[in-house]
Design a protein around this motif. Structure first.
Motif, short mmCIF file in Angstrom:
data_model
loop_
_atom_site.label_atom_id
_atom_site.label_comp_id
_atom_site.label_asym_id
_atom_site.label_seq_id
_atom_site.Cartn_x
_atom_site.Cartn_y
_atom_site.Cartn_z
N GLU C 299 -14.59 -74.30 -50.24
CA GLU C 299 -14.94 -74.94 -49.05
C GLU C 299 -15.68 -76.61 -49.12
O GLU C 299 -16.34 -76.80 -50.23
CB GLU C 299 -16.21 -74.10 -48.25
N ILE C 300 -15.02 -77.24 -48.31
CA ILE C 300 -15.51 -78.76 -48.23
C ILE C 300 -16.33 -79.13 -47.22
O ILE C 300 -16.20 -78.96 -46.05
CB ILE C 300 -14.03 -79.51 -48.24
N GLY C 301 -17.51 -79.54 -47.76
CA GLY C 301 -18.50 -80.01 -46.29
C GLY C 301 -19.01 -81.41 -46.82
O GLY C 301 -20.02 -81.96 -47.43
N GLY C 302 -18.14 -82.50 -46.02
CA GLY C 302 -18.53 -83.87 -46.15
C GLY C 302 -18.48 -84.50 -47.52
O GLY C 302 -17.54 -84.44 -48.17
N SER C 303 -19.71 -84.55 -48.10
CA SER C 303 -19.72 -85.12 -49.58
C SER C 303 -19.62 -84.16 -50.64
O SER C 303 -19.79 -84.59 -51.72
CB SER C 303 -21.22 -85.91 -49.68
N GLU C 304 -19.84 -82.79 -50.15
CA GLU C 304 -19.75 -82.07 -51.29
C GLU C 304 -19.09 -80.88 -51.08
O GLU C 304 -18.13 -80.57 -49.77
CB GLU C 304 -21.50 -81.54 -51.44
N PHE C 306 -18.23 -76.57 -51.70
CA PHE C 306 -18.73 -75.18 -52.29
C PHE C 306 -17.73 -74.56 -52.77
O PHE C 306 -16.71 -74.19 -52.21
CB PHE C 306 -19.30 -74.48 -50.92
N LEU C 319 -22.21 -75.56 -55.86
CA LEU C 319 -22.40 -76.49 -55.05
C LEU C 319 -21.84 -77.93 -55.89
O LEU C 319 -22.77 -78.35 -56.77
CB LEU C 319 -23.62 -76.92 -54.30
N HIS C 321 -20.96 -81.75 -56.36
CA HIS C 321 -21.07 -83.33 -55.51
C HIS C 321 -19.39 -83.79 -55.43
O HIS C 321 -18.81 -83.66 -56.43
CB HIS C 321 -21.86 -84.28 -56.25
N ILE C 323 -15.42 -84.31 -53.53
CA ILE C 323 -14.67 -83.15 -52.91
C ILE C 323 -13.62 -82.63 -54.14
O ILE C 323 -13.16 -83.62 -55.01
CB ILE C 323 -13.54 -84.17 -52.03
#
Lengths: 366, 295, 361
Positions: C299-304, C306, C319, C321, C323
Motif C-alpha cells: 500500500e502506498i501512502g504519500g511519502s511512505e 506499507f 513501513l 520510507h 515509494i
C-alpha cells in the motif's frame, strides 16, 4: 465490471421545499465534472467533509439524480437508471445488515431478489464466506456480529454478485478500530487484486485513500482539484490545498518572490532547479508561494536559511520540528534518532520545491 | 446513568403510597370477597375455591370469555395490519406530516363514552347518518336487533377510535430508520415486500409489541362503548366479560362470584400479555446477552 | 490530584474495570489509550461519579469523593458526539455553565470572550451550533468545558467524529489549551498517534486493566509488556514466537536463528516484537537481523509505503520510507537493527536489556 464516465456532472441540493431562495444562492455541491475511470481500477475520492465527494458517489450509484450532466457505464448512458438497474454495489459508513437474517442469508439476499437458482446462490455465498473469513459465523444472526464483521457482510453483499459493474465505498472504515482498519483495508486490497472489480472509495482520510487507490481524485468545494497517483499527489500537488491536505503534517507553503531561477523568501535567496522563464508573471500583484514537504526540509548547520526552533513534537516514528524562517512557520520531519542542531539552518532539497501562483502549481519551463 | 442516591426513594414514596391505597388494597379486598359468601348483615362465611369452580364451569362466563376473545382477536387482526399500512403510507417529510399526525390524533382525544354515544346516534335507523343511509340504500341494518350488525358496529367503532394509536406508534418506529437502510436495499434489488419484511418490520418490532399489548388489553377490557351502544345486546350477543362482570356485581349484587370472576379475568389478561410478550421477544433474548454495552 | 486505588467494576459477569490504581496530577494531560471495550469510558464514568465502582477508593486532592454525586464534583465532560444546546447561540452555549452560578453579566461576557478567543470561535458567537462545521461544534463543546473551571475535565474520544485534517489541527492546539486549565485532564482515545501527538502521560488499557501508566513517549519506547507494545503500535506490531536453546533463539521450523550475548531460560518460548517502521529494506550494520518474507500487498501512502508480507505464517507489515512496489508473492529481505527489536518472555513482559543481548547470526 465497467468503465465509468462522468460528463459535465453538476448537482445542487434543493433548499428544502419550495423555491423561496433563488437558484443563484444555493451553491453547487458538485460542479461541472468530467471524468473517465477505466474498468478494473481502484479509485479514491478524497476531500474534507462538505467537499461533495459523497454527493458524487451517490450520483454514480444512482441514489441521487444529478441536476445536470450524464453518467455512462461502458459508454451507455445510465443517468436515468435506478441503482438496481445500474447493477452496482455500495458499502456505507455505518454497516447495513438485515438484522433478522443469518450471515449466509444476508449474503444470499441480493441474489434471491434477482431470482437466481438456489444451487448458484449457495455456491456463490460459500465462496464469499471463505473470501471474507466468515465461514464460522455463517449461521449466526447478523445482528450478533461485531461492527467490523457487519461491515464485511455489507461488502460481501456486493462481492456475491458476479455481474456487478462497480463496488462503491462511502467511508467504510469510520466506525472500525485502528487495528482492525489495517486488517480490513489489506483484505480489501487483496480482493481487488484478485478479482479486479472497479472500486470507488470515498474518504476524508488520506492514508486510506492513498493506500487503497491506484488513482486518487482530490475534491475541494465541489470541484476536482487533482487526479493522480499517490506519488504525484505527494510530489507535485497541483493546488496548495492538495499540498496541505495530503501528508501529515501537510506541505509547507510560504510566500515568496521569484526572479528567474531564484526564489526569494524574506531576504534569503533559494535557487530553483529550472528557470520559470519569461512567461512567469512576477509583477508582485500575483500571489506567489513556495511549497515544500516537511519530509524534504533538512535541519543542518552549514547551509540554508537561518531558523528558530519553536516546538518539537516527538510522535514516535519521527519527530516534527516547528521552526520559524523569516517570519513564516515551517514544519520539518526528522527521522527517529536524528540529532536536532541547536541553531539550525533549514535546507530545501532541490527538485522537491513547487511554485504556486494564486494557489495553482506553476509548471517549470524545462 | 446509574447514580446511587437514596433520595430518589423519597421521591417515589408518595406514588408508592398512592398505588398501595388505590390498587393493592382494593385488590386484596377483591381476593377477600372471592373466597367468602355473605347473606347480608355483614356476615361472611369461608367458601374456599367454590366461587372459582362455579365461575369456571358456568356457561355464562365461558360464553362471555369466548365473545371477548373473539372480539380481541378481530380487533388485533384488523387494527395492527391496518395501522402498519397507514403508517407506511404516511409521508416522511414535508407539511403532510403534521396534517397526518393531527388527523391521526383526533379520534384518540375523544372520551370513550362520547365515542359510544356518537356511534350510537350515527348508527340509528331513524336519525343516524349511517343507519338511515344504509336503510335508504335498501340494506337491512339494525344493530339493536341483528347480532352481526351489532358486532360490526362495535368493531368499526373501535377501529375508528384506536387504529391511530397503532399508526402513531409504528410511524415513530419507521421514521427512526436511517435512510441508508433503504439505499442499501435498493442496491440489493429488494422488493417492496422484502424491504418491509427485513428492514421495516424488524426495526418497528419493539413499538409494535407495545401496540399489540395496549390494543389487546384495551379491547379485552372493553366496557364503555358496547355498554353505551348496544348495552350488551341483542340478547347477550355483545355481552363481553366486563359487561357481564358489572351485571353480576352491581345488577345482581353477587359479590363473591363477581370477585372470583374479576380475579380470573385479571389472570387471563396477565397470562395472555405474557404470551404475546414472550412470542414477540423470543428472538431478542440471544441479542441482549451480547449487546447492551458501549464503551 | 485524582487518586484511584484498586478500582473494580463488574456488570453481571462482565468485568468493565479490573483493579485499576492510578494517580493523576493537576495540569497534566492523562491519556487512556486502548481499543474499543478496553474499559476507558467505564473508568472515566467512575472518575466523574456517574458510576460507582464495586470496590476501591477514589480521592480528589486527598478527599474521598466516592459517595459524592456528579453534580457536586465540579466535573466537565466532552463526548465523541458534539453535544450543544441546539436552540442557544454559541455565546449562550459557552456561557451556560456560568449562568447557573449567579455570575454578573459583564464577568460572563469577558470570560466567554477569553475562551472563544482561545478556541477561535470569536466570529461565530451569535450563530446557532447547527450552522457550524463539526470541528467548530466540537470547539464549542470544548469551550463549555474550559469556561467551567472544573477540577476534573474528561474528554472521551473528542476528535473521533472529526475529519482527518481537522483532527490534526485540534490535536496540535489541545496541549496548549490544557496547560492553561490547571485541572486534572483525562483524555480517552483509540489511536496511538493521537496519544503521541498530545504527549503527557498515558495509561494503556486492555480488557478493563491498566497495563502500564507513565510518560507517553517512555511507554512507547520501553513498553513493559507485549500488550502495551501492541496497543501502542499503528500499524500493528509484528510478533513472532521464538524458541530458546543453548544460547540461540530459533525461529520454529526454520534454520534462522538469533544469537544472544546473555543467557535466557533454556527450553522456553519467547516473543519477538518489531515495530513496522523499524523494518528496512537495506542492511545498516552486520548485526542486523534478516527476515525473509513473501509480499502479499503493498500500500502506498504519500511519502511512505506499507509492505504487507507473510513471515512464518504470520501477517507482518513493514513501513518503508519512500515509494516501493513489490509484486504479489515476491520474496523480500527485511532487516531490523537489534536495538530496535523487543523481546518478551513467557509472561509477555519485556526483557529489559534485550536490545543489548541480541547479536548478529
Amino acid at each position: 465490471m465497467a468503465t465509468i464516465e462522468l460528463q459535465a456532472i453538476a448537482h445542487r441540493y434543493d433548499s428544502g421545499h419550495g423555491s423561496a431562495i433563488g437558484d443563484a444562492v444555493i451553491p453547487f455541491a458538485v460542479n461541472a465534472l468530467d471524468q473517465c475511470w477505466p474498468d478494473g481500477g481502484a479509485y479514491a475520492l478524497l476531500g474534507p467533509s462538505g467537499c461533495g465527494k459523497t454527493t458524487l458517489l451517490n450520483i454514480i450509484s444512482g441514489l441521487l439524480h444529478p441536476t445536470a450532466g450524464s453518467v455512462l457505464f461502458d459508454g451507455v448512458d445510465v443517468t436515468a437508471r435506478s441503482p438496481e438497474q445500474r447493477n452496482i454495489a455500495q458499502v456505507f459508513q455505518f454497516p447495513v445488515v438485515y438484522e433478522t437474517l443469518t450471515v449466509a442469508d444476508n449474503l444470499a439476499f441480493p441474489l434471491r431478489n434477482r431470482g437466481l437458482p438456489t444451487a448458484d446462490i449457495d455456491s456463490r455465498v460459500a465462496s464469499v464466506l471463505t473470501m471474507l473469513g466468515l465461514q464460522k459465523q455463517a449461521n449466526l444472526k447478523a445482528r450478533d456480529l461485531t461492527v467490523d464483521e457487519k461491515q464485511k457482510i455489507s461488502l460481501g453483499r456486493g462481492l456475491v454478485r458476479t455481474d456487478v459493474k462497480a463496488i462503491l465505498f462511502d467511508e467504510p472504515l469510520t466506525v472500525i478500530d485502528p487495528h482492525l482498519k489495517w486488517q480490513l483495508r489489506t483484505e480489501l486490497k487483496k480482493i481487488h487484486q484478485q478479482f479486479q472489480h472497479t472500486m470507488i472509495y470515498v474518504t476524508h482520510d488520506q492514508t486510506e485513500a492513498l493506500t487503497f487507490a491506484d488513482r486518487v481524485i482530490v475534491m475541494h468545494e465541489g470541484s476536482i482539484v487533482q487526479v493522480g497517483t499517490p506519488q504525484e499527489l505527494f510530489e507535485k500537488p497541483q493546488h496548495t490545498f492538495v499540498g496541505r491536505f495530503i501528508g501529515s503534517p501537510g506541505m509547507n507553503v510560504i510566500p515568496c518572490i521569484v526572479e528567474g531561477a531564484t526564489a526569494i523568501v524574506g531576504e534569503h535567496r533559494i535557487s530553483l532547479q529550472a528557470s520559470l522563464g519569461s512567461d512567469f508573471d512576477n509583477s508582485g500583484l500575483q500571489n506567489t508561494e513556495l511549497g515544500i514537504r516537511p519530509e524534504y526540509v533538512r535541519l543542518c548547520q552549514e547551509q540554508g536559511l537561518p531558523a528558530v526552533i519553536t516546538a518539537i513534537e516527538d510522535v514516535g516514528k519521527h519527530v516534527v520540528v516547528r521552526v520559524n524562517v523569516a517570519g513564516h512557520e515551517l514544519k520539518v520531519i526528522q527521522r527517529e534518532g536524528e540529532p536536532i542542531p541547536r541553531n539550525p539552518r533549514v535546507w530545501f532539497e532541490p527538485g522537491k520545491m513547487n511554485l504556486y501562483q494564486n494557489a495553482h502549481l506553476v509548471e517549470a519551463a524545462q | 446513568m446509574k447514580t446511587v442516591n437514596n433520595k430518589a426513594w423519597l421521591m417515589v414514596l408518595p406514588v408508592l403510597l398512592l398505588v398501595g391505597l388505590s390498587a393493592i388494597i382494593p385488590l386484596m379486598t377483591v381476593v377477600n370477597y372471592s373466597v367468602q359468601d355473605s347473606f347480608g348483615n355483614n356476615e361472611f362465611f369461608w367458601v374456599g375455591t367454590e366461587w372459582f369452580q362455579e365461575i369456571l364451569h358456568s356457561e355464562r362466563f365461558l360464553n362471555a370469555l369466548q365473545r371477548t376473545l373473539l372480539f380481541s382477536a378481530l380487533i388485533l387482526a384488523i387494527e395492527i395490519p391496518l395501522g402498519i399500512g397507514i403508517a407506511l403510507a404516511m409521508p416522511k417529510r414535508g407539511i403532510g406530516v403534521s396534517i397526518c399526525l393531527v388527523l391521526m390524533a383526533l379520534p384518540l382525544l375523544i372520551p370513550w363514552n362520547v365515542v359510544g354515544t356518537i356511534w350510537q346516534v350515527f348508527g340509528r335507523i331513524d336519525i343516524g347518518l349511517l343507519g338511515h343511509g344504509l336503510e335508504s340504500l335498501g340494506l337491512d341494518y339494525n344493530y339493536t336487533q341483528n347480532t352481526f350488525d351489532a358486532w360490526a358496529t362495535i368493531i368499526i367503532m373501535d377501529v375508528w377510535h384506536w387504529t391511530s394509536l397503532v399508526v402513531l406508534l409504528c410511524y415513530s418506529g419507521l421514521v427512526a430508520i436511517p435512510e441508508v437502510y433503504y439505499q442499501a436495499a435498493r442496491i440489493d434489488g429488494a422488493s417492496r415486500w422484502a424491504v418491509f419484511r427485513y428492514i421495516q418490520l424488524p426495526k418497528i418490532k419493539r413499538v409494535l409489541l407495545i401496540a399489540v399489548l395496549l390494543r389487546f388489553m384495551d379491547s379485552f377490557m372493553i366496557y364503555t362503548e358496547p355498554f353505551v351502544v348496544t348495552g350488551g345486546g341483542p340478547g347477550n350477543a355483545t355481552t363481553f366479560l366486563s359487561i357481564d362482570l358489572v351485571q353480576m356485581a352491581i345488577g345482581q349484587f353477587d359479590l363473591g362470584p363477581a370477585a372470583a370472576m374479576s380475579l380470573i379475568y385479571f389472570l387471563i389478561i396477565l397470562l395472555l400479555c405474557w404470551v404475546f410478550y414472550t412470542l414477540m421477544t423470543v428472538s431478542d433474548q440471544a441479542v441482549s446477552a451480547t449487546k447492551g454495552r458501549t464503551n | 490530584m485524582l487518586e484511584l486505588q484498586n478500582i473494580s467494576r463488574k456488570v453481571g459477569d462482565e468485568v468493565y474495570v479490573d483493579d485499576v490504581s492510578l494517580c493523576l496530577q493537576r495540569g497534566e494531560l492523562n491519556i487512556l489509550l486502548g481499543p474499543t471495550l478496553a474499559g476507558k469510558t467505564s473508568l472515566m464514568r467512575i472518575m466523574a461519579g456517574l458510576d460507582k465502582p464495586d470496590s476501591g477508593s477514589l480521592r480528589f486532592d486527598g478527599r474521598d469523593v466516592l459517595g459524592l454525586p456528579v453534580q457536586k464534583r465540579n466535573v466537565a465532560m466532552v463526548y465523541q458526539q458534539f453535544i450543544n444546546y441546539p436552540t442557544l447561540t454559541v455565546f449562550d452555549n459557552i456561557a451556560s455553565p456560568l449562568t447557573v452560578n449567579r455570575i454578573s453579566k459583564s464577568e460572563i461576557a469577558s470570560r466567554v470572550a477569553k475562551v472563544s478567543d482561545l478556541l477561535k470561535l470569536g466570529d461565530f458567537l451569535q450563530r446557532r451550533p447547527d450552522t457550524l462545521s463539526g470541528g467548530q461544534q466540537q470547539r464549542v463543546a470544548l469551550a463549555r468545558a474550559l469556561i467551567k473551571g472544573a477540577d476534573l475535565v474528561i474528554l472521551d474520544e473528542p476528535l473521533a467524529n472529526l475529519d482527518y485534517k481537522l483532527r490534526e489541527e485540534l490535536r496540535a492546539e489541545l496541549p496548549g489549551l490544557f496547560a492553561e486549565m490547571g485541572a486534572v485532564l483525562v483524555y480517552a482515545t483509540t489511536e496511538p498517534t493521537e496519544a503521541l501527538v498530545l504527549g503527557g502521560n498515558t495509561a494503556c488499557m486492555f480488557e478493563g486493566k491498566v497495563e502500564q501508566f507513565g510518560p507517553t513517549l517512555e511507554l512507547y519506547r520501553q513498553p513493559a509488556g507485549l500488550q502495551t507494545a501492541r496497543i501502542f503500535s499503528d500499524p500493528p506490531l509484528n510478533t513472532l514466537r521464538l524458541h530458546y536453546r543453548q544460547g540461540e533463539l530459533r525461529i520454529p521450523e526454520s534454520e534462522q536463528l538469533i544469537k544472544l550475548r546473555a543467557e535466557l531460560n533454556d527450553g522456553q518460548d519467547y516473543t519477538l516484537g518489531v515495530r513496522p517502521h523499524h523494518l528496512c529494506l537495506v542492511r545498516h550494520s552486520p548485526e542486523d537481523i534478516e527476515l525473509r518474507g513473501e509480499v502479499t500487498v503493498t500500500e502506498i501512502g504519500g511519502s511512505e509505503s506499507f509492505v504487507h508480507f507473510e513471515f512464518q505464517n504470520r501477517a507482518w507489515v513493514a513501513l518503508i520510507h519512500g515509494i516501493v512496489k513489490f509484486a504479489s508473492s515476491e520474496v523480500v529481505s527485511f532487516f531490523v537493527q537489534p536495538r530496535h527489536s523487543l523481546l518478551f518472555d513467557q509472561s509477555d513482559s519485556l526483557i529489559s536489556n534485550s536490545t543489548a543481548m541480541i547479536m548478529a547470526p
